[in-house]
Structure formats: C-alpha cells, structure tokens
Design a protein around this motif. Structure first.
Motif, PDB file in Angstrom:
ATOM      1  N   ALA A 163       0.829  -1.192   0.000  1.00 36.67           N
ATOM      2  CA  ALA A 163       0.000   0.000   0.000  1.00 36.67           C
ATOM      3  C   ALA A 163       0.869   1.250   0.000  1.00 36.67           C
ATOM      4  O   ALA A 163       1.963   1.272   0.563  1.00 36.67           O
ATOM      5  CB  ALA A 163      -0.913  -0.007   1.226  1.00 36.67           C
ATOM      6  N   GLN A 164       0.367   2.290  -0.665  1.00 40.55           N
ATOM      7  CA  GLN A 164       1.070   3.563  -0.716  1.00 40.55           C
ATOM      8  C   GLN A 164       0.798   4.328   0.563  1.00 40.55           C
ATOM      9  O   GLN A 164      -0.352   4.431   0.994  1.00 40.55           O
ATOM     10  CB  GLN A 164       0.566   4.342  -1.931  1.00 40.55           C
ATOM     11  CG  GLN A 164       1.161   5.709  -2.101  1.00 40.55           C
ATOM     12  CD  GLN A 164       0.609   6.360  -3.361  1.00 40.55           C
ATOM     13  OE1 GLN A 164       0.831   5.896  -4.466  1.00 40.55           O
ATOM     14  NE2 GLN A 164      -0.139   7.434  -3.177  1.00 40.55           N
ATOM     15  N   LEU A 165       1.844   4.885   1.156  1.00 33.00           N
ATOM     16  CA  LEU A 165       1.677   5.703   2.340  1.00 33.00           C
ATOM     17  C   LEU A 165       1.329   7.127   1.925  1.00 33.00           C
ATOM     18  O   LEU A 165       1.632   7.551   0.815  1.00 33.00           O
ATOM     19  CB  LEU A 165       2.957   5.683   3.168  1.00 33.00           C
ATOM     20  CG  LEU A 165       3.457   4.301   3.603  1.00 33.00           C
ATOM     21  CD1 LEU A 165       4.707   4.430   4.460  1.00 33.00           C
ATOM     22  CD2 LEU A 165       2.378   3.537   4.338  1.00 33.00           C
ATOM     23  N   THR A 166       0.720   7.889   2.833  1.00 32.67           N
ATOM     24  CA  THR A 166       0.277   9.246   2.537  1.00 32.67           C
ATOM     25  C   THR A 166       0.956  10.233   3.460  1.00 32.67           C
ATOM     26  O   THR A 166       0.926  10.064   4.684  1.00 32.67           O
ATOM     27  CB  THR A 166      -1.252   9.361   2.699  1.00 32.67           C
ATOM     28  OG1 THR A 166      -1.879   8.407   1.836  1.00 32.67           O
ATOM     29  CG2 THR A 166      -1.719  10.757   2.322  1.00 32.67           C
ATOM     30  N   GLU A 167       1.575  11.267   2.853  1.00 36.94           N
ATOM     31  CA  GLU A 167       2.281  12.285   3.613  1.00 36.94           C
ATOM     32  C   GLU A 167       1.421  13.543   3.775  1.00 36.94           C
ATOM     33  O   GLU A 167       0.601  13.862   2.902  1.00 36.94           O
ATOM     34  CB  GLU A 167       3.578  12.680   2.880  1.00 36.94           C
ATOM     35  CG  GLU A 167       4.456  11.519   2.493  1.00 36.94           C
ATOM     36  CD  GLU A 167       4.149  10.967   1.108  1.00 36.94           C
ATOM     37  OE1 GLU A 167       4.921  10.121   0.620  1.00 36.94           O
ATOM     38  OE2 GLU A 167       3.122  11.361   0.502  1.00 36.94           O
ATOM     39  N   SER A 168       1.667  14.265   4.871  1.00 33.01           N
ATOM     40  CA  SER A 168       0.987  15.546   5.089  1.00 33.01           C
ATOM     41  C   SER A 168       1.812  16.401   6.036  1.00 33.01           C
ATOM     42  O   SER A 168       2.750  15.900   6.673  1.00 33.01           O
ATOM     43  CB  SER A 168      -0.418  15.328   5.669  1.00 33.01           C
ATOM     44  OG  SER A 168      -0.344  14.713   6.940  1.00 33.01           O
ATOM     45  N   GLY A 169       1.470  17.689   6.095  1.00 29.76           N
ATOM     46  CA  GLY A 169       2.075  18.566   7.086  1.00 29.76           C
ATOM     47  C   GLY A 169       3.086  19.557   6.569  1.00 29.76           C
ATOM     48  O   GLY A 169       3.649  20.340   7.336  1.00 29.76           O
ATOM     49  N   GLY A 170       3.359  19.546   5.277  1.00 30.13           N
ATOM     50  CA  GLY A 170       4.339  20.484   4.743  1.00 30.13           C
ATOM     51  C   GLY A 170       3.830  21.911   4.763  1.00 30.13           C
ATOM     52  O   GLY A 170       2.681  22.183   5.108  1.00 30.13           O
ATOM     53  N   GLY A 171       4.716  22.834   4.384  1.00 31.59           N
ATOM     54  CA  GLY A 171       4.330  24.232   4.344  1.00 31.59           C
ATOM     55  C   GLY A 171       5.521  25.133   4.145  1.00 31.59           C
ATOM     56  O   GLY A 171       6.619  24.665   3.817  1.00 31.59           O
ATOM     57  N   LEU A 172       5.283  26.426   4.354  1.00 32.60           N
ATOM     58  CA  LEU A 172       6.325  27.437   4.214  1.00 32.60           C
ATOM     59  C   LEU A 172       6.735  27.916   5.602  1.00 32.60           C
ATOM     60  O   LEU A 172       5.874  28.246   6.425  1.00 32.60           O
ATOM     61  CB  LEU A 172       5.791  28.602   3.383  1.00 32.60           C
ATOM     62  CG  LEU A 172       6.681  29.844   3.264  1.00 32.60           C
ATOM     63  CD1 LEU A 172       7.976  29.511   2.533  1.00 32.60           C
ATOM     64  CD2 LEU A 172       5.923  30.969   2.560  1.00 32.60           C
ATOM     65  N   VAL A 173       8.040  27.968   5.840  1.00 31.37           N
ATOM     66  CA  VAL A 173       8.543  28.383   7.142  1.00 31.37           C
ATOM     67  C   VAL A 173       9.833  29.163   6.942  1.00 31.37           C
ATOM     68  O   VAL A 173      10.530  28.957   5.945  1.00 31.37           O
ATOM     69  CB  VAL A 173       8.767  27.157   8.061  1.00 31.37           C
ATOM     70  CG1 VAL A 173       9.861  26.260   7.519  1.00 31.37           C
ATOM     71  CG2 VAL A 173       9.026  27.574   9.488  1.00 31.37           C
ATOM     72  N   GLN A 174      10.144  30.053   7.882  1.00 27.99           N
ATOM     73  CA  GLN A 174      11.383  30.805   7.796  1.00 27.99           C
ATOM     74  C   GLN A 174      12.557  30.001   8.333  1.00 27.99           C
ATOM     75  O   GLN A 174      12.374  29.043   9.104  1.00 27.99           O
ATOM     76  CB  GLN A 174      11.254  32.101   8.584  1.00 27.99           C
ATOM     77  CG  GLN A 174      10.288  33.100   7.976  1.00 27.99           C
ATOM     78  CD  GLN A 174      10.283  34.418   8.714  1.00 27.99           C
ATOM     79  OE1 GLN A 174      10.579  34.483   9.914  1.00 27.99           O
ATOM     80  NE2 GLN A 174       9.948  35.489   8.012  1.00 27.99           N
ATOM     81  N   THR A 175      13.749  30.388   7.946  1.00 24.81           N
ATOM     82  CA  THR A 175      14.966  29.752   8.459  1.00 24.81           C
ATOM     83  C   THR A 175      14.948  29.760   9.984  1.00 24.81           C
ATOM     84  O   THR A 175      14.636  30.772  10.603  1.00 24.81           O
ATOM     85  CB  THR A 175      16.203  30.495   7.951  1.00 24.81           C
ATOM     86  OG1 THR A 175      16.263  30.379   6.527  1.00 24.81           O
ATOM     87  CG2 THR A 175      17.471  29.899   8.548  1.00 24.81           C
ATOM     88  N   GLY A 176      15.259  28.585  10.562  1.00 23.02           N
ATOM     89  CA  GLY A 176      15.250  28.444  12.012  1.00 23.02           C
ATOM     90  C   GLY A 176      13.931  27.972  12.572  1.00 23.02           C
ATOM     91  O   GLY A 176      13.836  27.649  13.758  1.00 23.02           O
ATOM     92  N   GLY A 177      12.913  27.925  11.739  1.00 20.02           N
ATOM     93  CA  GLY A 177      11.590  27.509  12.183  1.00 20.02           C
ATOM     94  C   GLY A 177      11.439  25.997  12.241  1.00 20.02           C
ATOM     95  O   GLY A 177      12.390  25.244  12.018  1.00 20.02           O
ATOM     96  N   SER A 178      10.213  25.567  12.545  1.00 19.67           N
ATOM     97  CA  SER A 178       9.919  24.147  12.714  1.00 19.67           C
ATOM     98  C   SER A 178       8.680  23.746  11.916  1.00 19.67           C
ATOM     99  O   SER A 178       7.784  24.565  11.686  1.00 19.67           O
ATOM    100  CB  SER A 178       9.669  23.826  14.190  1.00 19.67           C
ATOM    101  OG  SER A 178      10.811  24.084  14.981  1.00 19.67           O
ATOM    102  N   LEU A 179       8.654  22.492  11.513  1.00 20.39           N
ATOM    103  CA  LEU A 179       7.482  21.873  10.889  1.00 20.39           C
ATOM    104  C   LEU A 179       7.412  20.434  11.358  1.00 20.39           C
ATOM    105  O   LEU A 179       8.433  19.825  11.686  1.00 20.39           O
ATOM    106  CB  LEU A 179       7.569  21.895   9.364  1.00 20.39           C
ATOM    107  CG  LEU A 179       7.197  23.174   8.618  1.00 20.39           C
ATOM    108  CD1 LEU A 179       7.488  23.004   7.132  1.00 20.39           C
ATOM    109  CD2 LEU A 179       5.742  23.545   8.854  1.00 20.39           C
TER     110      LEU A 179
END
Length: 125
Positions: free
Chosen positions: A2-18
């Motif tokens: 089965a194919q896994l599904t990714e989520s949660g990406g985005g735009l962040v500044q240097t030094g930030g977190s995701l």
C-alpha cells in the motif's frame, strides 16, 4: 504494498519548525521500517530518517545532514510516523516522501512501496 500518505508540509522561515505526518498502520509499522525521504528540484531523492520496531526494540537512523535537528517517531494513537523538523535551513527545501523498507539499515538503499505525492516543505531565507 500500500502507498503511504504524507501531510504537514508548508512554508517556514529559516530556524523555524514543521512537523510532517506519514499515515502508516500498526501492521505496517510492525512489519517494516518506515522512512522519510526528500527530493529538491534538480536533485535525486535522498534518505532523511527511518524508524522500525524489531522484536520490540526501537531503531532509528538519520542522514548526517539532519542529525540533531530532525526527530522521527511513531504516534500509535493516530497511526502515523511523524517527522519533527527543527532549526530548518533553506537547503531543507524539498518535497518530502515516506515509504517502507526492510530495515532501518537498508531502507536508504531499498524501498518496498510505491512513491506517493509527497508534501512540499519550503524554508525561506
């Protein structure tokens, strides 16, 4: 597989977190290592981190470029494998994918599932 599904990406500044999530059932996590990979424009896909439970023993592996900044973990309540990314740098900008492999030692060279759509992470300078 089965194919896994990714989520949660985005735009962040240097030094930030995701925090990224990979939907992975308890059965999948029990049978395989689950890894995160990334691909930046014009570059090959590369290994980022992996996690596995082998006989009840937890094993993790990280690429040198993310050691000390990224943490991979399992959220059993949500049936996900999470990638916490801290101290992000512009060079972390890429599409991030998850996949399964035989073990944490071998998953950087061998994956067993199809690649999904991935999730875009962009770190601005």
């Amino acid at each position: 597989q089965a194919q896994l599904t990714e989520s949660g990406g985005g735009l962040v500044q240097t030094g930030g977190s995701l925090r990224l999530s990979c939907a992975a059932s308890a059965r999948t996590v029990r049978l395989y290592a689950v890894g995160w990979f990334r691909q930046a424009p014009g570059l090959e896909r590369e290994f980022v981190a992996a996690i596995s439970w082998n006989g009840g023993s937890l094993s993790t592996k990280y690429a040198d470029s993310v050691k000390g900044r990224f943490t991979i973990s399992r959220d059993s309540a949500k049936d996900t494998v999470e990638l916490q990314m801290d101290s992000l740098k512009p060079e972390d900008t890429a599409v991030y994918y998850c996949n399964i492999g035989p073990t944490t030692a071998t998953i950087p060279r061998r994956v067993l599932g199809p690649w999904g759509q991935g999730t875009q992470v962009t770190v601005s300078s």
